[in-house]
Design an enzyme around this catalytic site. Structure first.
Site, PDB file in Angstrom:
ATOM      1  N   ARG A 162      89.728  55.376 -22.458  1.00 50.93           N
ATOM      2  CA  ARG A 162      89.588  56.731 -22.758  1.00 50.93           C
ATOM      3  C   ARG A 162      90.553  57.439 -21.619  1.00 50.93           C
ATOM      4  O   ARG A 162      89.938  58.650 -21.361  1.00 50.93           O
ATOM      5  CB  ARG A 162      88.284  57.258 -22.575  1.00 50.93           C
ATOM      6  CG  ARG A 162      87.317  56.410 -23.719  1.00 50.93           C
ATOM      7  CD  ARG A 162      87.519  56.617 -24.963  1.00 50.93           C
ATOM      8  NE  ARG A 162      86.422  56.055 -25.846  1.00 50.93           N
ATOM      9  CZ  ARG A 162      86.764  54.970 -26.583  1.00 50.93           C
ATOM     10  NH1 ARG A 162      87.934  54.343 -26.361  1.00 50.93           N
ATOM     11  NH2 ARG A 162      85.657  54.163 -27.517  1.00 50.93           N
ATOM     12  N   SER A 240      80.891  62.014 -27.349  1.00 47.14           N
ATOM     13  CA  SER A 240      79.918  61.359 -26.334  1.00 47.14           C
ATOM     14  C   SER A 240      80.337  62.390 -25.199  1.00 47.14           C
ATOM     15  O   SER A 240      81.454  62.561 -24.747  1.00 47.14           O
ATOM     16  CB  SER A 240      80.526  59.837 -26.270  1.00 47.14           C
ATOM     17  OG  SER A 240      80.744  59.086 -27.346  1.00 47.14           O
ATOM     18  N   GLU A 332      83.184  62.867 -20.234  1.00 47.99           N
ATOM     19  CA  GLU A 332      84.378  62.720 -21.371  1.00 47.99           C
ATOM     20  C   GLU A 332      85.311  63.814 -21.559  1.00 47.99           C
ATOM     21  O   GLU A 332      86.501  63.886 -21.702  1.00 47.99           O
ATOM     22  CB  GLU A 332      84.058  61.877 -22.603  1.00 47.99           C
ATOM     23  CG  GLU A 332      85.364  61.305 -23.272  1.00 47.99           C
ATOM     24  CD  GLU A 332      84.653  60.415 -24.446  1.00 47.99           C
ATOM     25  OE1 GLU A 332      84.133  59.509 -24.326  1.00 47.99           O
ATOM     26  OE2 GLU A 332      85.009  60.764 -25.574  1.00 47.99           O
TER      27      GLU A 332
HETATM   28  P1  NAP Z   1      76.898  51.897 -29.841  1.00 51.43           P
HETATM   29  O1  NAP Z   1      77.512  50.979 -31.118  1.00 51.43           O
HETATM   30  O2  NAP Z   1      75.726  52.149 -29.501  1.00 51.43           O
HETATM   31  O3  NAP Z   1      77.256  50.812 -28.505  1.00 51.43           O
HETATM   32  C1  NAP Z   1      77.358  51.347 -27.257  1.00 51.43           C
HETATM   33  C2  NAP Z   1      78.468  51.036 -26.403  1.00 51.43           C
HETATM   34  O4  NAP Z   1      78.973  49.467 -26.459  1.00 51.43           O
HETATM   35  C3  NAP Z   1      79.701  51.406 -27.326  1.00 51.43           C
HETATM   36  O5  NAP Z   1      80.011  52.896 -26.898  1.00 51.43           O
HETATM   37  C4  NAP Z   1      80.781  50.602 -27.135  1.00 51.43           C
HETATM   38  O6  NAP Z   1      81.856  50.959 -26.542  1.00 51.43           O
HETATM   39  C5  NAP Z   1      80.095  49.321 -26.503  1.00 51.43           C
HETATM   40  N1  NAP Z   1      80.292  48.372 -27.527  1.00 51.43           N
HETATM   41  C6  NAP Z   1      79.355  47.964 -28.654  1.00 51.43           C
HETATM   42  N2  NAP Z   1      79.897  46.844 -29.264  1.00 51.43           N
HETATM   43  C7  NAP Z   1      81.012  46.531 -28.477  1.00 51.43           C
HETATM   44  C8  NAP Z   1      81.904  45.332 -28.670  1.00 51.43           C
HETATM   45  N3  NAP Z   1      81.645  44.321 -29.761  1.00 51.43           N
HETATM   46  N4  NAP Z   1      82.880  45.335 -27.637  1.00 51.43           N
HETATM   47  C9  NAP Z   1      83.029  46.049 -26.782  1.00 51.43           C
HETATM   48  N5  NAP Z   1      82.310  47.054 -26.412  1.00 51.43           N
HETATM   49  C10 NAP Z   1      81.184  47.322 -27.458  1.00 51.43           C
HETATM   50  O7  NAP Z   1      77.958  52.691 -29.701  1.00 51.43           O
HETATM   51  P2  NAP Z   1      78.099  54.217 -30.329  1.00 51.43           P
HETATM   52  O8  NAP Z   1      77.825  55.316 -29.451  1.00 51.43           O
HETATM   53  O9  NAP Z   1      77.247  54.388 -31.502  1.00 51.43           O
HETATM   54  O10 NAP Z   1      79.746  54.250 -30.846  1.00 51.43           O
HETATM   55  C11 NAP Z   1      80.242  53.584 -31.771  1.00 51.43           C
HETATM   56  C12 NAP Z   1      81.640  53.352 -31.507  1.00 51.43           C
HETATM   57  O11 NAP Z   1      82.247  54.868 -31.821  1.00 51.43           O
HETATM   58  C13 NAP Z   1      82.075  53.442 -30.049  1.00 51.43           C
HETATM   59  O12 NAP Z   1      83.424  52.477 -30.244  1.00 51.43           O
HETATM   60  C14 NAP Z   1      82.213  54.640 -29.567  1.00 51.43           C
HETATM   61  O13 NAP Z   1      83.215  54.934 -28.482  1.00 51.43           O
HETATM   62  C15 NAP Z   1      82.923  55.410 -30.688  1.00 51.43           C
HETATM   63  N6  NAP Z   1      82.454  56.810 -30.534  1.00 51.43           N
HETATM   64  C16 NAP Z   1      83.267  57.732 -29.816  1.00 51.43           C
HETATM   65  C17 NAP Z   1      82.654  58.915 -29.656  1.00 51.43           C
HETATM   66  C18 NAP Z   1      83.507  59.827 -28.897  1.00 51.43           C
HETATM   67  O14 NAP Z   1      83.284  60.810 -28.711  1.00 51.43           O
HETATM   68  N7  NAP Z   1      84.465  59.362 -28.113  1.00 51.43           N
HETATM   69  C19 NAP Z   1      81.756  59.509 -30.398  1.00 51.43           C
HETATM   70  C20 NAP Z   1      80.897  58.448 -31.110  1.00 51.43           C
HETATM   71  C21 NAP Z   1      81.335  57.226 -31.100  1.00 51.43           C
HETATM   72  P3  NAP Z   1      83.210  51.835 -26.722  1.00 51.43           P
HETATM   73  O15 NAP Z   1      82.928  53.111 -26.647  1.00 51.43           O
HETATM   74  O16 NAP Z   1      84.106  51.388 -25.592  1.00 51.43           O
HETATM   75  O17 NAP Z   1      83.561  51.160 -28.058  1.00 51.43           O
END
Ligand code: NAP
Length: 342
Positions: A162, A240, A332
């Site tokens: 990020r 996020s 972020e």
């Molecule tokens: P989640 O599924 O509740 O999981 C929590 C965190 O664990 C995630 O943020 C993700 O990291 C990490 N994770 C889960 N499975 C993984 C794997 N197999 N390998 C490595 N890391 C893992 O997360 P969530 O908040 O609902 O988000 C789901 C995805 O959408 C994530 O990738 C998240 O980054 C992305 N997202 C991004 C934003 C944003 O504003 N940037 C907003 C919503 C969702 P990572 O975040 O590093 O992937």
């Protein structure tokens, strides 16, 4: 070029709907307009596109804001790949949709992310195991210090989790165009995230049809309030608010999710830490600023919020996590007109 409009409120131009006025606002609809506005205004010009990752001060900012509204997408074959070039102002989700429809793989997991294409390399946008660094072929930028327009290869972007050279040194360059190298395929690469694999009924290491991946990602994001909807205050956020922290294995709180990294650190879940520190979904002021009722990581404006309230809640959460677990959460979004009091 559209004229400079003085003292325009920035709140309606952000997904948080927060923030005071800019000294002036100018819309750039072509690359020439964008370059000219930035160079003419010097350091006092702040580019703003989708407004989905910014926290603008209640007092606004004493600067000219240039809205990046440039458009244009081209595609060219290169062996088995297609190089997609998109102007910085192209809405990102529409570009993902178009690439999936054209049978181009590599960004289907990034569906539903708000904001512009030009913003994606800045924080190396990522979701569900894909990040922009995986497919980025080049970025065309304006170097604000020299006035030169340059095409940067991926290694010059110094991507990290990020983050990028652009995020680390925000005043240096303005992204003008992004080039992506996508694979001609109807099926995605292996689905790496369990939640998405389950939604697609895909076995570990398997891919799925591109359109199905996109739909599944959109459905997951919608459920979490991460797809913009003007009628749903849970989506009045900057996505996020905190990035997931990386800690030494010995510093990982007991029971926390752990994703080991090649450098020996462990990525854990900011949302888990926040919940375990006592901040539940909906925590906060139901009419002002509160944690989303659908996702612990999103701080939302319930309609009457202010930026100072948002920062106070973010501070309270970050302090709570540090006191409980000794882990420092980092925000972020980009702060405009003020700084994160971290
Ligand atoms: P989640 O599924 O509740 O999981 C929590 C965190 O664990 C995630 O943020 C993700 O990291 C990490 N994770 C889960 N499975 C993984 C794997 N197999 N390998 C490595 N890391 C893992 O997360 P969530 O908040 O609902 O988000 C789901 C995805 O959408 C994530 O990738 C998240 O980054 C992305 N997202 C991004 C934003 C944003 O504003 N940037 C907003 C919503 C969702 P990572 O975040 O590093 O992937």
């Amino acid at each position: 070029m559209h004229g400079y409009v003085p003292w325009v409120r920035l709140a309606p131009l952000t997904t948080l709907r927060l923030g005071g006025p800019a000294r002036a606002l100018v819309e750039a609809r072509s690359e020439d307009e964008l370059v000219e506005t930035v160079l003419r205004g010097g350091e006092e010009v702040v580019p703003l596109a989708g407004g989905s990752n910014v926290v603008v001060a209640d007092e606004g900012l004493d600067a000219t804001v240039v809205r990046v509204l440039t458009r244009g997408v081209s595609m060219s074959r290169d062996g088995d790949d297609v190089v997609v070039r998109a102007a910085a102002g192209e809405p990102w989700d529409a570009l993902v949709d178009r690439c999936v429809a054209e049978g181009l793989a590599g960004i289907e997991c990034l569906a539903g992310i708000p904001g512009s294409t030009g913003a994606t390399p800045i924080q190396n946008v990522g979701a569900y195991g894909q990040e922009i660094a995986d497919t980025l072929a080049a970025v065309r930028v304006l170097d604000r210090r020299t006035g030169a327009i340059e095409e940067l290869p991926p290694q010059a972007c110094r991507f990290g989790y990020r983050t990028s050279a652009f995020k680390r040194d925000p005043g240096h360059r303005v992204v003008l165009e992004v080039a992506l190298r996508l694979r001609r395929a109807t099926v995605s690469g292996p689905i790496r995230y369990g939640e998405l694999a389950r939604a697609l009924d895909a076995a570990p290491g398997e891919g799925a049809p591109l359109a199905d991946v996109r739909e599944a990602v959109l459905a997951l994001r919608r459920r979490k309030g991460m797809v913009l909807d003007p009628d749903d205050h849970d989506t009045w956020s900057a996505g996020s608010f905190f990035t997931n922290p990386f800690v030494a294995p010995g510093d990982l709180p007991e029971g926390a999710p752990a994703f080991p990294q090649p450098d020996g650190t462990v990525k854990t879940s900011a949302a888990w830490l926040i919940e375990q520190a006592g901040f539940c979904k909906g925590y906060g002021d139901p009419r002002g600023i509160a944690i989303s009722s659908k996702h612990t990581l999103a701080l939302t404006n319930r309609g009457a919020g202010t930026t100072s309230q948002l920062v106070a809640l973010a501070r309270e959460i970050a302090d709570g996590v540090r006191e409980r677990f000794g882990v420092r959460l980092q925000p972020e979004p980009v702060f405009l007109g003020h700084a994160w009091p971290g």
